[in-house]
Motif scaffolding. Structure first.
Motif, PDB file in Angstrom:
ATOM      1  N   ASP A 177      -7.347 -32.788 -66.981  1.00 31.44           N
ATOM      2  CA  ASP A 177      -8.108 -32.189 -68.172  1.00 31.44           C
ATOM      3  C   ASP A 177      -8.302 -33.044 -69.334  1.00 31.44           C
ATOM      4  OD1 ASP A 177      -9.431 -29.617 -68.971  1.00 31.44           O
ATOM      5  OD2 ASP A 177      -8.153 -29.563 -70.881  1.00 31.44           O
ATOM      6  N   ALA A 178      -7.107 -33.473 -69.464  1.00 31.87           N
ATOM      7  CA  ALA A 178      -6.793 -34.966 -70.690  1.00 31.87           C
ATOM      8  C   ALA A 178      -8.033 -35.687 -70.473  1.00 31.87           C
ATOM      9  CB  ALA A 178      -5.341 -34.920 -71.057  1.00 31.87           C
ATOM     10  N   ALA A 179      -7.972 -36.424 -69.092  1.00 30.37           N
ATOM     11  CA  ALA A 179      -9.274 -37.325 -69.237  1.00 30.37           C
ATOM     12  C   ALA A 179     -10.371 -37.126 -69.067  1.00 30.37           C
ATOM     13  CB  ALA A 179      -8.751 -37.930 -67.993  1.00 30.37           C
ATOM     14  N   GLN A 180     -10.780 -35.858 -69.172  1.00 31.90           N
ATOM     15  CA  GLN A 180     -12.139 -34.800 -69.111  1.00 31.90           C
ATOM     16  C   GLN A 180     -12.426 -34.497 -70.826  1.00 31.90           C
ATOM     17  OE1 GLN A 180     -13.781 -32.587 -66.245  1.00 31.90           O
ATOM     18  NE2 GLN A 180     -14.360 -30.661 -68.538  1.00 31.90           N
ATOM     19  N   TRP A 277     -25.737 -31.188 -72.257  1.00 33.10           N
ATOM     20  CA  TRP A 277     -24.582 -31.205 -71.630  1.00 33.10           C
ATOM     21  C   TRP A 277     -23.584 -30.959 -71.978  1.00 33.10           C
ATOM     22  CZ3 TRP A 277     -20.422 -34.765 -72.839  1.00 33.10           C
ATOM     23  CH2 TRP A 277     -20.960 -35.366 -73.832  1.00 33.10           C
ATOM     24  N   LEU A 278     -23.574 -30.985 -72.857  1.00 31.88           N
ATOM     25  CA  LEU A 278     -21.954 -30.576 -73.870  1.00 31.88           C
ATOM     26  C   LEU A 278     -21.937 -28.641 -73.389  1.00 31.88           C
ATOM     27  CD1 LEU A 278     -22.466 -30.771 -77.654  1.00 31.88           C
ATOM     28  CD2 LEU A 278     -21.025 -32.501 -76.011  1.00 31.88           C
ATOM     29  N   ASN A 279     -22.370 -28.133 -72.897  1.00 32.59           N
ATOM     30  CA  ASN A 279     -22.512 -26.612 -72.822  1.00 32.59           C
ATOM     31  C   ASN A 279     -21.864 -26.132 -71.104  1.00 32.59           C
ATOM     32  OD1 ASN A 279     -23.436 -25.161 -74.986  1.00 32.59           O
ATOM     33  ND2 ASN A 279     -25.844 -25.550 -74.268  1.00 32.59           N
ATOM     34  N   LYS A 280     -21.955 -27.364 -70.500  1.00 34.86           N
ATOM     35  CA  LYS A 280     -21.733 -27.509 -68.760  1.00 34.86           C
ATOM     36  C   LYS A 280     -20.054 -28.293 -68.706  1.00 34.86           C
ATOM     37  CE  LYS A 280     -26.088 -29.125 -67.370  1.00 34.86           C
ATOM     38  NZ  LYS A 280     -27.469 -30.132 -67.114  1.00 34.86           N
ATOM     39  N   ILE A 281     -19.687 -28.514 -69.541  1.00 38.30           N
ATOM     40  CA  ILE A 281     -18.463 -28.670 -69.908  1.00 38.30           C
ATOM     41  C   ILE A 281     -17.017 -27.640 -69.499  1.00 38.30           C
ATOM     42  CG2 ILE A 281     -16.367 -30.474 -71.091  1.00 38.30           C
ATOM     43  CD1 ILE A 281     -18.172 -32.272 -71.680  1.00 38.30           C
ATOM     44  N   THR A 282     -16.396 -27.850 -69.503  1.00 36.18           N
ATOM     45  CA  THR A 282     -15.309 -26.553 -68.819  1.00 36.18           C
ATOM     46  C   THR A 282     -14.052 -27.319 -68.717  1.00 36.18           C
ATOM     47  OG1 THR A 282     -16.366 -24.998 -67.717  1.00 36.18           O
ATOM     48  CG2 THR A 282     -14.770 -24.704 -67.825  1.00 36.18           C
ATOM     49  N   ASP A 293       2.289 -23.456 -64.428  1.00 35.67           N
ATOM     50  CA  ASP A 293       1.620 -23.640 -65.073  1.00 35.67           C
ATOM     51  C   ASP A 293       0.578 -23.930 -64.395  1.00 35.67           C
ATOM     52  OD1 ASP A 293       0.629 -23.701 -68.777  1.00 35.67           O
ATOM     53  OD2 ASP A 293      -0.893 -23.168 -67.102  1.00 35.67           O
ATOM     54  N   LYS A 294      -0.868 -23.023 -64.232  1.00 32.14           N
ATOM     55  CA  LYS A 294      -2.265 -22.987 -63.467  1.00 32.14           C
ATOM     56  C   LYS A 294      -2.884 -22.869 -64.526  1.00 32.14           C
ATOM     57  CE  LYS A 294       0.166 -24.359 -59.680  1.00 32.14           C
ATOM     58  NZ  LYS A 294       0.979 -25.459 -59.277  1.00 32.14           N
ATOM     59  N   SER A 295      -3.130 -23.183 -65.640  1.00 31.13           N
ATOM     60  CA  SER A 295      -4.162 -23.018 -66.345  1.00 31.13           C
ATOM     61  C   SER A 295      -4.724 -24.245 -67.412  1.00 31.13           C
ATOM     62  CB  SER A 295      -3.499 -22.577 -67.907  1.00 31.13           C
ATOM     63  OG  SER A 295      -2.743 -23.697 -68.364  1.00 31.13           O
ATOM     64  N   VAL A 296      -4.805 -25.616 -67.014  1.00 25.10           N
ATOM     65  CA  VAL A 296      -5.264 -26.603 -67.358  1.00 25.10           C
ATOM     66  C   VAL A 296      -6.311 -26.964 -65.714  1.00 25.10           C
ATOM     67  CG1 VAL A 296      -4.131 -27.391 -69.300  1.00 25.10           C
ATOM     68  CG2 VAL A 296      -3.462 -27.693 -66.786  1.00 25.10           C
ATOM     69  N   ALA A 297      -5.625 -26.445 -64.637  1.00 26.98           N
ATOM     70  CA  ALA A 297      -6.018 -27.329 -63.159  1.00 26.98           C
ATOM     71  C   ALA A 297      -7.431 -26.483 -62.836  1.00 26.98           C
ATOM     72  CB  ALA A 297      -4.461 -27.263 -62.877  1.00 26.98           C
ATOM     73  N   SER A 298      -8.083 -25.625 -63.375  1.00 23.13           N
ATOM     74  CA  SER A 298      -9.250 -25.234 -63.388  1.00 23.13           C
ATOM     75  C   SER A 298     -10.579 -25.730 -63.715  1.00 23.13           C
ATOM     76  CB  SER A 298      -8.997 -23.856 -62.765  1.00 23.13           C
ATOM     77  OG  SER A 298      -8.760 -23.413 -64.757  1.00 23.13           O
ATOM     78  N   GLY A 299     -10.140 -26.756 -64.412  1.00 30.58           N
ATOM     79  CA  GLY A 299     -11.887 -26.864 -64.989  1.00 30.58           C
ATOM     80  C   GLY A 299     -12.617 -27.733 -64.304  1.00 30.58           C
ATOM     81  N   GLU A 300     -14.662 -27.953 -65.150  1.00 32.21           N
ATOM     82  CA  GLU A 300     -15.118 -28.705 -63.955  1.00 32.21           C
ATOM     83  C   GLU A 300     -15.132 -29.880 -64.103  1.00 32.21           C
ATOM     84  OE1 GLU A 300     -18.777 -26.969 -64.742  1.00 32.21           O
ATOM     85  OE2 GLU A 300     -17.743 -24.890 -64.283  1.00 32.21           O
ATOM     86  N   TYR A 301     -15.885 -30.986 -63.431  1.00 33.56           N
ATOM     87  CA  TYR A 301     -14.888 -31.958 -63.415  1.00 33.56           C
ATOM     88  C   TYR A 301     -16.868 -33.020 -62.772  1.00 33.56           C
ATOM     89  CZ  TYR A 301     -10.552 -30.970 -64.007  1.00 33.56           C
ATOM     90  OH  TYR A 301      -9.397 -31.014 -64.050  1.00 33.56           O
ATOM     91  N   ASN A 302     -17.471 -32.069 -62.862  1.00 37.65           N
ATOM     92  CA  ASN A 302     -18.679 -33.143 -62.809  1.00 37.65           C
ATOM     93  C   ASN A 302     -19.079 -33.551 -61.602  1.00 37.65           C
ATOM     94  OD1 ASN A 302     -19.655 -31.421 -65.010  1.00 37.65           O
ATOM     95  ND2 ASN A 302     -18.344 -33.666 -66.433  1.00 37.65           N
ATOM     96  N   GLY A 303     -18.166 -33.633 -60.336  1.00 38.12           N
ATOM     97  CA  GLY A 303     -18.245 -33.778 -58.931  1.00 38.12           C
ATOM     98  C   GLY A 303     -17.166 -34.559 -58.451  1.00 38.12           C
ATOM     99  N   ALA A 304     -16.726 -35.192 -60.244  1.00 35.24           N
ATOM    100  CA  ALA A 304     -15.352 -36.336 -59.572  1.00 35.24           C
ATOM    101  C   ALA A 304     -14.500 -35.699 -59.333  1.00 35.24           C
ATOM    102  CB  ALA A 304     -15.414 -36.712 -61.040  1.00 35.24           C
ATOM    103  N   THR A 305     -13.365 -36.202 -58.661  1.00 38.79           N
ATOM    104  CA  THR A 305     -12.466 -35.688 -58.062  1.00 38.79           C
ATOM    105  C   THR A 305     -11.022 -35.187 -59.499  1.00 38.79           C
ATOM    106  OG1 THR A 305     -11.134 -37.823 -57.354  1.00 38.79           O
ATOM    107  CG2 THR A 305     -12.610 -36.115 -55.824  1.00 38.79           C
ATOM    108  N   ILE A 310      -8.862 -39.230 -64.302  1.00 36.76           N
ATOM    109  CA  ILE A 310      -7.925 -40.064 -64.715  1.00 36.76           C
ATOM    110  C   ILE A 310      -8.919 -41.443 -64.347  1.00 36.76           C
ATOM    111  CG2 ILE A 310      -5.751 -40.393 -64.353  1.00 36.76           C
ATOM    112  CD1 ILE A 310      -5.429 -37.945 -63.738  1.00 36.76           C
ATOM    113  N   ARG A 311      -8.933 -42.010 -63.093  1.00 37.01           N
ATOM    114  CA  ARG A 311      -9.260 -43.494 -63.585  1.00 37.01           C
ATOM    115  C   ARG A 311     -10.061 -44.331 -64.370  1.00 37.01           C
ATOM    116  NH1 ARG A 311      -9.754 -43.336 -57.940  1.00 37.01           N
ATOM    117  NH2 ARG A 311      -7.700 -43.882 -57.464  1.00 37.01           N
ATOM    118  N   ASN A 312     -11.347 -42.738 -64.270  1.00 42.41           N
ATOM    119  CA  ASN A 312     -12.091 -43.466 -65.080  1.00 42.41           C
ATOM    120  C   ASN A 312     -11.741 -43.528 -66.278  1.00 42.41           C
ATOM    121  OD1 ASN A 312     -13.758 -43.322 -62.602  1.00 42.41           O
ATOM    122  ND2 ASN A 312     -14.843 -41.662 -63.415  1.00 42.41           N
ATOM    123  N   ALA A 313     -11.070 -42.413 -66.776  1.00 43.11           N
ATOM    124  CA  ALA A 313     -10.724 -42.037 -68.404  1.00 43.11           C
ATOM    125  C   ALA A 313     -10.028 -43.423 -68.723  1.00 43.11           C
ATOM    126  CB  ALA A 313     -10.519 -40.872 -68.539  1.00 43.11           C
TER     127      ALA A 313
END
Length: 394
Positions: A177-180, A277-282, A293-305, A310-313
Motif C-alpha cells: 500500500d505504501a508503494a501504491q 483515474w483518481l477515483n479508481k485508486i483504492t 492486521d490485514k487492513s492494508v492488504a486489500s487495496g486494488e493494484y491495477n493489474g500488478a501484483t 513495490i518493485r515499480n515504486a
C-alpha cells in the motif's frame, strides 16, 4: 542549670533547622512536580491494564480524544510497563482517526526512535507516511481537493516516508500500500507540471508550456502524464512555427500513443485534465496495529501484483530541491541528466534550447519565469493587455 539551658537551646536549634529543611524539601518537591500551593501530586488512578482496557474501549466506540487521554495517562504513569509500546501504536492510530495528522506523524516518529526493534515498527513507518500524506490541516481530505492543485510539501515528505518503509521493510504487510501511495504521489507531481503547461497553453505562452512538458519527461518519465506531455510538446512546437520538431513529436505519439492523434494527424489536446483515474485508486484502510492486521492488504493494484507494485515504486524519484529549473536548457545540464530516467522515447535533441532561441519569431511566443518546484506558482508571463484583462476577470 546552665548545661541544661545550653542543651535546650541546642535542641531548639536542631528542631528549627529540621523544620527549615523539611519546608525547603516540600517546596523543592513542588517545583519538581509543577504542583501549585494546595494541589496534590497526581497519581495513577488505575492500573496499567485498567488504563489500556479503557483506552481500547473508547477507541472502539470512536471516542478518539478520550482514548488518547487514557493512553497518555498510561504512558505517563507506566512508561516502562508492558503496554507502553502498544499504547504508543494505538495512540498514533487514534490521533490519525481523530484527524490529528501532525500528532500522529509525531507519535510515529517517536515510536521509530524509541523502539526500532519492535516487531510492529513498520506500522509506525506506514502511519507516519499516511499522516503526512493527509497534511497538517484538518480540513484537507485526500480526495476532496486535487493534490496537484495544492501545496505539496507534505506529499514530498510522505513520499520519502513510504520510500524508507519499502527500502527497509519490503516484506512488511504495509509495503504494497505504501508503494501504491508512492505511485499516486509521483503521478500527482507530474500532473501538477501538466496543469501548469495547460495553463500556459490557454494563454498562448507556448515556450513556458514546452518547458513544463520537458520537465515531465526529465523527472517523471514513468508517470501517467507522459502522453499528455508529448501532446503538449507537439502542439506547442507547431504553434511556435517549429514544424520539424512538431513532426518529430507527432511521430513519437504515433509510435507510442496513437490515440493522441486524430485521423488527419492533428494533436488531441485538452486543457481540462481527466482525473477519473483518481477515483479508481483504492488505498488500504489504516487499522490498529496487531500481528493479524490485514487492513492494508486489500487495496486494488491495477493489474500488478504486490511484489511488482513495490518493485515499480522503488524506481520512482521526485525532483529534488537542488534540481535545475525547467526553463534551464536540459542539454547543458549534466546534473539533471544524472537524476533523470530514460524511457527510450528518443526525444528530439536539445529541443528546449532551440525553442528558447526562437521565442521571438512568433507573435504568440511568450517568455515565462516560473519555479517548477512550487506546484502552485505565481506565474508571471508577458501577455498583451487583453490577456491580462481576461486573467484578472477570471
Amino acid at each position: 542549670m546552665q548545661a541544661v539551658g545550653n542543651t535546650f537551646i541546642k535542641l531548639s536549634s536542631i528542631t528549627l533547622l529540621a523544620l527549615s529543611v523539611n519546608l525547603v524539601g516540600c517546596q523543592t518537591f513542588k517545583n519538581l512536580t509543577g504542583a501549585k500551593d494546595g494541589e496534590a501530586v497526581e497519581t495513577a488512578e488505575k492500573s496499567e491494564q485498567g488504563y489500556y482496557d479503557e483506552a481500547v474501549n473508547q477507541i472502539d466506540k470512536g471516542h478518539y480524544i478520550q482514548g488518547i487521554e487514557e493512553l497518555t495517562n498510561l504512558r505517563t504513569f507506566y512508561p516502562t510497563g508492558q503496554y507502553a509500546e502498544q499504547a504508543l501504536l494505538d495512540m498514533m492510530y487514534a490521533q490519525y482517526e481523530g484527524d490529528k495528522y501532525e500528532m500522529a506523524a509525531a507519535s510515529a516518529e517517536q515510536f521509530i526512535r524509541l523502539y526500532p526493534s519492535n516487531p510492529q515498527v513498520s506500522y509506525a513507518y506506514y502511519v507516519r507516511g499516511v499522516a503526512n500524506m493527509e497534511g497538517s490541516s484538518e480540513s484537507l481530505k485526500l480526495f476532496k481537493l486535487n493534490q496537484a492543485e495544492r501545496d505539496t510539501a507534505y506529499l514530498r515528505i510522505a513520499f520519502a516516508n513510504f520510500q524508507e518503509l519499502i527500502n527497509k521493510y519490503p516484506n512488511s504487510p504495509y509495503a504494497p500500500d505504501a508503494a501504491q501511495r508512492m505511485t499516486f504521489i509521483y503521478n500527482q507531481f507530474a500532473e501538477s507540471e501538466m496543469s501548469a503547461a495547460n495553463w500556459y497553453i490557454e494563454r498562448e505562452a507556448y515556450v513556458a508550456a514546452v518547458n513544463r512538458a520537458k520537465w515531465v519527461f526529465q523527472y517523471y518519465p514513468l508517470s501517467e502524464s507522459t502522453p499528455d506531455a508529448l501532446a503538449v510538446l507537439a502542439y506547442s512546437h507547431e504553434k511556435l512555427g517549429l514544424t520539424d520538431l512538431a513532426n518529430e513529436y507527432k511521430t513519437l505519439l504515433q509510435i507510442n500513443y496513437p490515440e493522441m492523434l486524430t485521423s488527419n494527424g492533428s494533436v488531441k489536446l485538452s486543457t481540462k485534465r481527466d482525473r477519473t483515474w483518481l477515483n479508481k485508486i483504492t488505498f488500504g484502510k489504516l487499522g490498529r496495529s496487531n500481528t493479524t492486521d490485514k487492513s492494508v492488504a486489500s487495496g486494488e493494484y491495477n493489474g500488478a501484483t504486490k511484489t511488482q507494485m513495490i518493485r515499480n515504486a522503488a524506481q520512482l524519484k521526485l525532483a529534488g530541491t537542488n534540481t535545475t529549473p525547467a526553463n534551464t536548457p536540459v542539454a547543458n545540464n549534466n546534473a539533471a541528466a544524472r537524476n533523470s530516467i530514460s524511457v527510450g522515447l528518443g526525444l528530439p535533441e536539445a529541443s528546449a534550447e532551440r525553442v528558447t532561441s526562437q521565442s521571438s519569431t512568433g507573435s504568440t511566443a511568450r517568455e515565462a519565469n516560473v519555479d517548477p518546484l512550487n506546484t502552485n506558482p505565481t506565474r508571471r508571463t508577458t501577455l498583451n493587455d487583453d490577456s491580462v484583462s481576461d486573467m484578472d476577470n477570471n
